[in-house]
Design a protein around this motif. Sequence first.
Motif, PDB file in Angstrom:
ATOM      1  N   ASP A  88       0.839  -1.195   0.000  1.00 53.98           N
ATOM      2  CA  ASP A  88       0.000   0.000   0.000  1.00 53.98           C
ATOM      3  C   ASP A  88       0.877   1.249   0.000  1.00 53.98           C
ATOM      4  OD1 ASP A  88      -1.443   2.139   2.067  1.00 53.98           O
ATOM      5  OD2 ASP A  88      -2.794   1.229   0.602  1.00 53.98           O
ATOM      6  N   ILE A  89       0.478   2.262  -0.780  1.00 52.35           N
ATOM      7  CA  ILE A  89       1.344   3.428  -0.950  1.00 52.35           C
ATOM      8  C   ILE A  89       1.600   4.173   0.368  1.00 52.35           C
ATOM      9  CG2 ILE A  89      -0.422   5.155  -1.545  1.00 52.35           C
ATOM     10  CD1 ILE A  89       1.715   5.904  -3.847  1.00 52.35           C
ATOM     11  N   PHE A 120       5.640   0.003  -4.722  1.00 44.54           N
ATOM     12  CA  PHE A 120       4.212   0.333  -4.779  1.00 44.54           C
ATOM     13  C   PHE A 120       3.699   0.217  -6.211  1.00 44.54           C
ATOM     14  CE2 PHE A 120       6.729   4.200  -4.774  1.00 44.54           C
ATOM     15  CZ  PHE A 120       6.191   4.984  -5.784  1.00 44.54           C
ATOM     16  N   ASN A 140       5.153   2.798  -8.823  1.00 44.66           N
ATOM     17  CA  ASN A 140       6.626   2.889  -8.879  1.00 44.66           C
ATOM     18  C   ASN A 140       7.108   4.000  -9.803  1.00 44.66           C
ATOM     19  OD1 ASN A 140       7.002   0.850  -7.019  1.00 44.66           O
ATOM     20  ND2 ASN A 140       7.173  -0.754  -8.562  1.00 44.66           N
ATOM     21  N   ALA A 200       4.423   2.359   1.767  1.00 42.03           N
ATOM     22  CA  ALA A 200       5.633   2.391   0.930  1.00 42.03           C
ATOM     23  C   ALA A 200       6.371   3.723   1.027  1.00 42.03           C
ATOM     24  CB  ALA A 200       5.270   2.112  -0.521  1.00 42.03           C
TER      25      ALA A 200
END
Length: 276
Positions: free
Chosen positions: A2-3, A258, A122, A6
């Motif tokens: 999950d961002i 992510f 990413n 991350a």
Amino acid sequence: MDISQALKIVARTDPGMVRSQNEDAVFANPQRGFVVLADGMGGYNAGEVASGMATTVLGTELDKAFAQRPPHERVAGGKLWAHAALEAEIARANGAIYQAALSQPQYAGMGTTLVAAVFHDNSLTVAHIGDSRLYRLRGEEFQQITRDHSLLQEQIDSGMLTPEEAKHSQNKNLVTRALGVDPTVEPEIRDYEVRVGDVYLLCSDGLNDMVDDGEIGMTLSALAANLELCATQLIQMANDNGGRDNVSVILVKVAGDFGVPRGIASWLARLLAWLK
């Protein structure tokens, strides 16, 4: 991942040692993976109003936009939703600031710089206007990612000044592009790949005018494991060197992958989400 897990994010702003008003503003949304920094300009408290409007509009509207669809999705013409949303909401913020300046004499001529970073799949989408900056520390390499929209940068590009001469120029704060000064504005929007371990720094010129890039890079390298301490140290360094302007920093460390699941991984992720 999950961002929000991350990314490690710290945002700080400080009035500095000389100015009583803080005309900078910062905003971070860890759940959606975006950050915004603005450095206002204008008489009285107009700069503070402009930067506050910019961060409020972008913070609120980008949150809505990315709730509607994720930033990595492609929309009409193959454009990333991150790009389309940034363009639309920057235009909205520009219009709001411009109209406020027209309708209220005390705000006449106000404007603000802007740098916004959206992390997704990413990748990183960066939008900027003016001379607030984004830097990246990757391994031992520290570099400026954005290019200032300023008279000084134009003089460097044309060969009129060397980067060394530019450090001592009187024209440091003359921007060639700002949010809210004209009816329309063109942000510069670019995409970059992101790697685990990267550290990103967004800052107002109150930092990089007071502390040279080499020192900023060394501080990030030394304190990347503790972003809170790193942000405190960067602001302290600017203030120790005179603190002639407001100082704002946002630090984002990429702690994990992510990327968006694709294929069977995507199907499993949706299934797991549904089962929850």
